[in-house]
Write an enzyme that holds these catalytic residues in place. Sequence first.
Site, PDB file in Angstrom:
ATOM      1  N   GLY A  66       0.573  -1.029   0.160  1.00 45.05           N
ATOM      2  CA  GLY A  66       0.504   0.033   0.058  1.00 45.05           C
ATOM      3  C   GLY A  66       0.683   1.407  -0.318  1.00 45.05           C
ATOM      4  O   GLY A  66       2.514   1.411   0.952  1.00 45.05           O
ATOM      5  N   PRO A  67       0.443   2.764  -0.464  1.00 39.32           N
ATOM      6  CA  PRO A  67       0.616   3.912  -0.011  1.00 39.32           C
ATOM      7  C   PRO A  67       1.443   4.325   1.104  1.00 39.32           C
ATOM      8  O   PRO A  67       1.047   3.411   2.080  1.00 39.32           O
ATOM      9  CB  PRO A  67      -0.422   4.823  -1.013  1.00 39.32           C
ATOM     10  CG  PRO A  67      -1.053   4.692  -0.194  1.00 39.32           C
ATOM     11  CD  PRO A  67      -0.828   2.293  -0.682  1.00 39.32           C
ATOM     12  N   PRO A  68       2.591   5.065   1.252  1.00 37.73           N
ATOM     13  CA  PRO A  68       2.838   5.172   2.263  1.00 37.73           C
ATOM     14  C   PRO A  68       1.323   6.344   3.467  1.00 37.73           C
ATOM     15  O   PRO A  68       1.031   6.608   2.741  1.00 37.73           O
ATOM     16  CB  PRO A  68       3.622   6.261   2.107  1.00 37.73           C
ATOM     17  CG  PRO A  68       4.364   6.252   0.636  1.00 37.73           C
ATOM     18  CD  PRO A  68       3.076   5.882   0.294  1.00 37.73           C
ATOM     19  N   GLY A  69       1.882   5.698   4.627  1.00 34.53           N
ATOM     20  CA  GLY A  69       1.644   6.367   5.575  1.00 34.53           C
ATOM     21  C   GLY A  69      -0.391   5.863   5.869  1.00 34.53           C
ATOM     22  O   GLY A  69      -1.161   6.578   6.565  1.00 34.53           O
ATOM     23  N   VAL A  70      -0.121   4.303   5.487  1.00 35.43           N
ATOM     24  CA  VAL A  70      -1.969   3.825   5.600  1.00 35.43           C
ATOM     25  C   VAL A  70      -1.850   2.765   7.274  1.00 35.43           C
ATOM     26  O   VAL A  70      -2.767   2.258   7.219  1.00 35.43           O
ATOM     27  CB  VAL A  70      -2.243   2.695   3.965  1.00 35.43           C
ATOM     28  CG1 VAL A  70      -2.044   4.174   2.905  1.00 35.43           C
ATOM     29  CG2 VAL A  70      -1.298   2.047   3.937  1.00 35.43           C
ATOM     30  N   GLY A  71      -0.616   2.919   7.154  1.00 33.87           N
ATOM     31  CA  GLY A  71      -0.699   2.422   8.710  1.00 33.87           C
ATOM     32  C   GLY A  71      -0.098   0.488   8.704  1.00 33.87           C
ATOM     33  O   GLY A  71      -0.377   0.014   9.554  1.00 33.87           O
ATOM     34  N   LYS A  72       0.873   0.469   7.870  1.00 32.61           N
ATOM     35  CA  LYS A  72       1.565  -1.382   6.810  1.00 32.61           C
ATOM     36  C   LYS A  72       2.507  -1.386   8.760  1.00 32.61           C
ATOM     37  O   LYS A  72       2.026  -2.199   8.802  1.00 32.61           O
ATOM     38  CB  LYS A  72       2.505  -0.724   5.748  1.00 32.61           C
ATOM     39  CG  LYS A  72       1.421  -0.494   4.681  1.00 32.61           C
ATOM     40  CD  LYS A  72       2.618  -0.571   3.582  1.00 32.61           C
ATOM     41  CE  LYS A  72       3.463   0.645   3.528  1.00 32.61           C
ATOM     42  NZ  LYS A  72       2.618   1.184   3.313  1.00 32.61           N
ATOM     43  N   THR A  73       3.686  -0.185   8.863  1.00 29.40           N
ATOM     44  CA  THR A  73       4.086  -1.155   9.761  1.00 29.40           C
ATOM     45  C   THR A  73       3.622  -1.122  11.421  1.00 29.40           C
ATOM     46  O   THR A  73       3.883  -1.520  12.057  1.00 29.40           O
ATOM     47  CB  THR A  73       5.375   0.238   9.748  1.00 29.40           C
ATOM     48  OG1 THR A  73       6.029   0.501   8.936  1.00 29.40           O
ATOM     49  CG2 THR A  73       6.437  -0.310  10.630  1.00 29.40           C
ATOM     50  N   LYS A 107     -12.026   6.279  -7.698  1.00 25.81           N
ATOM     51  CA  LYS A 107     -12.970   7.381  -7.673  1.00 25.81           C
ATOM     52  C   LYS A 107     -13.966   7.313  -7.910  1.00 25.81           C
ATOM     53  O   LYS A 107     -14.852   8.352  -8.109  1.00 25.81           O
ATOM     54  CB  LYS A 107     -13.614   6.256 -10.071  1.00 25.81           C
ATOM     55  CG  LYS A 107     -11.476   6.014 -10.118  1.00 25.81           C
ATOM     56  CD  LYS A 107     -11.880   5.123 -11.382  1.00 25.81           C
ATOM     57  CE  LYS A 107     -10.396   5.228 -12.558  1.00 25.81           C
ATOM     58  NZ  LYS A 107     -10.424   4.055 -13.911  1.00 25.81           N
ATOM     59  N   SER A 142      -8.860   4.070 -19.355  1.00 25.98           N
ATOM     60  CA  SER A 142     -10.352   4.378 -18.428  1.00 25.98           C
ATOM     61  C   SER A 142     -11.158   5.731 -18.840  1.00 25.98           C
ATOM     62  O   SER A 142     -12.626   5.809 -18.659  1.00 25.98           O
ATOM     63  CB  SER A 142     -10.235   4.323 -17.315  1.00 25.98           C
ATOM     64  OG  SER A 142      -9.343   5.399 -16.464  1.00 25.98           O
TER      65      SER A 142
END
Length: 784
Positions: free
Chosen positions: A356-363, A722, A679
Amino acid sequence: MNPERSERIEIPVLPLRDVVVYPHMVIPLFVGREKSIRCLEAAMDHDKKIMLVAQKEASTDEPGINDLFSVGTVASILQMLKLPDATVKVLVEGLQRARISALSDNGDHFTAKAEYLTSPEIEEREQEVLVRTAINQFEGYIKLNKKIPPEVLTSLNSIDDAARLADTVAAHMPLKLSDKQSVLEMSDVDERLEYLMAMMESEIDLLQVEKRIRNRVKKQMEKSQREYYLNEQMKAIQKELGEMDDAPDENEALKRKIDAARMPKEAREKTEAELQKLKMMSPMSAEATVVRGYIDWMVQVPWNARSKVEKDLQKRRQTLDTDHFGLERVKDRILEYLAVQSRVSKIKGPILCLVGPPGVGKTSLGQSIAKATGRKYVRMALGGVRDEAEIRGHRRTYIGSMPGKLIQKMAKVGVKNPLFLLDEIDKMSSDMRGDPASALLEVLDPEQNIAFNDHYLEVDYDLSDVMFVATSNSMNIPAPLLDRMEVIRLSGYTEDEKLNIAKKHLLSKQIERNALKEHELIVDDSAIVGIIRYYTRERGVRSLERELSKLCRKAVKTLLMDKSVKHIEINADNLKDYLGVQRYDYGRADSENRVGQVTGLAWTEVGGDLLTIETACVPGKGKLTYTGSLGEVMQESIQAALTVVRARAEKLGINGDFYEKRDIHVHVPEGATPKDGPSAGIAMCTALVSCLTGNPVRADVAMTGEITLRGQVLPIGGLKEKLLAAHRGGIKTVLIPDENKRDLEEIPENVIADLDIHPVKRIEEVLALALQNAPYGMQVASVK
């Protein structure tokens, strides 16, 4: 013998500390005293001649007339250089001895009236004998004194003049200042050489004594080495006779640690063999240090110690929900693992990869999983790792070798079943030292990591009880490594999720971190939504947390500067006073139906957004123009849409030759922002039909989907982002490809409830829904 006098001169005098300059010497001097610098400048302005005279006491900073010797050397200034620290470096060459008859101080520098000293002539044969004797004695001195380079003797052999030879020898001998000055004051060459030969004789005696002492020390060292060698032989003999003494206390302590470690058979045999080897070594040897270090690592690594894993599913679910809002898929996967574990005594740890992108709480999610499962937490940062030895360790043949970071972390955590977080696994790279990603293949394969082999330990280590969780910002991971992990994608948070995270976690954390009390700062929900919409543009919540921290800091400042203020309330109306001008904006639905203008839906790295597409038709020769930083795929999408329109021109009421008599311009605003992807195909086609027929497009409709030449609508990616953008922008109706209906399960219920979503299969359905006046008179049902 009295020296002969010569001409008188008047010359500037430069006092020297601890230095005596002889004729024919070329020497650099560093001058720092202002008076001395002015003396050099006076000499440079005249004939570059200066008299160098030594001070009687080197510690005197401002020498007077009586502080200088009466005999010095007249020298020529070869080079003068001013340094950045205001000192001067000057290169001088000694010319001739001179005696001061009168010394005066004019305030700027010393000036002397002096006369050159000349040596009386000596017989040529006598001079030759003196030169030869001095050179031979100096050669013996050089052999004992290793500090003087042999090249000096070579240069002396080329000197025929006895006076110059004496000065050169004096310059290379370690004489006291007074002795050097005495040599300078001797104008008689015979007397000077005899004095120097006496000094050399004394120095040679001292050096011979020093050499004898050095030889004695060397013999003593050889004796110690011999004794060590004999001791080692004695130990070997005792071993053969079975008469070894009891092991030292250190060896007994290591033996007890080996017993307590409860190692597998292979590891125990290896460690005990190393311990026996250590007993046969001298404790001070380098090899003993290496073996001792190996045994220490073997007893530190957890071979059997385990932490108790929590099995209460309700309690674990509560822990996960408390620490993180949303992320249901990840939580369900962890609970599934715990459920199976509660029924199976031996289960291999799952290997998850959170993408996931940075800052979504993975760590932070990794820490929460460890807390929920009752495992100890250990993290290994893989960003920038490019050496295979970081994973597998170094072989013990290398100096300073150690186990890999994996084993080091296991030894540090102390249990066999921790949660091991492999952070930023996509940031690894490879070079000539190997590929760490390939080394991780063995670690992350449940069928192989039961026997992980570290190069340093040289025995198998069981990693099957470890719960590995990797994090990554992208899928840019080698395919074999990716195949060994269960990938769970973490998309960006929705606006509602960010609001809940801010209220439940971020705001309270920042209030505590900035030493505020709960009642001193009240942040309204409208203010948090304003921050999310107008001051951050991200898929995670890091920037949101920074902005909340900024609010807290400003609140603390206001409370301290204005004592009358007891609490601060922040809402959407006064948010600008604290955070300044809005940095971002989001796309909104147009209020009027317009000809040739369609609202598309775009996916970006920071979420979704509304994409306005404009078309205009003007008289011309069929030229198609597109602007707005469009990529190749998007340009091809426009061409495909135009072909679809031409194929249906008659049914749509468009003149069949429109492409010959009209120029069409397609523009996507925000021209500085690059745009690409297929798209927007149905949006392009709708805009072209509206422009060519004059039929306005409904302003409350947005659409996304790829189009084919047969008019079919193909599925797209990023549907969640979207639809969130459409919901935020006030769109009421959204057209999506029919094959994307399955993705609606991941969309928040409140978003689904507020949108009228129509899955479409063909362009005819799109036009019927999007145009103000349906060209085909057909109706398309929504998913509700």
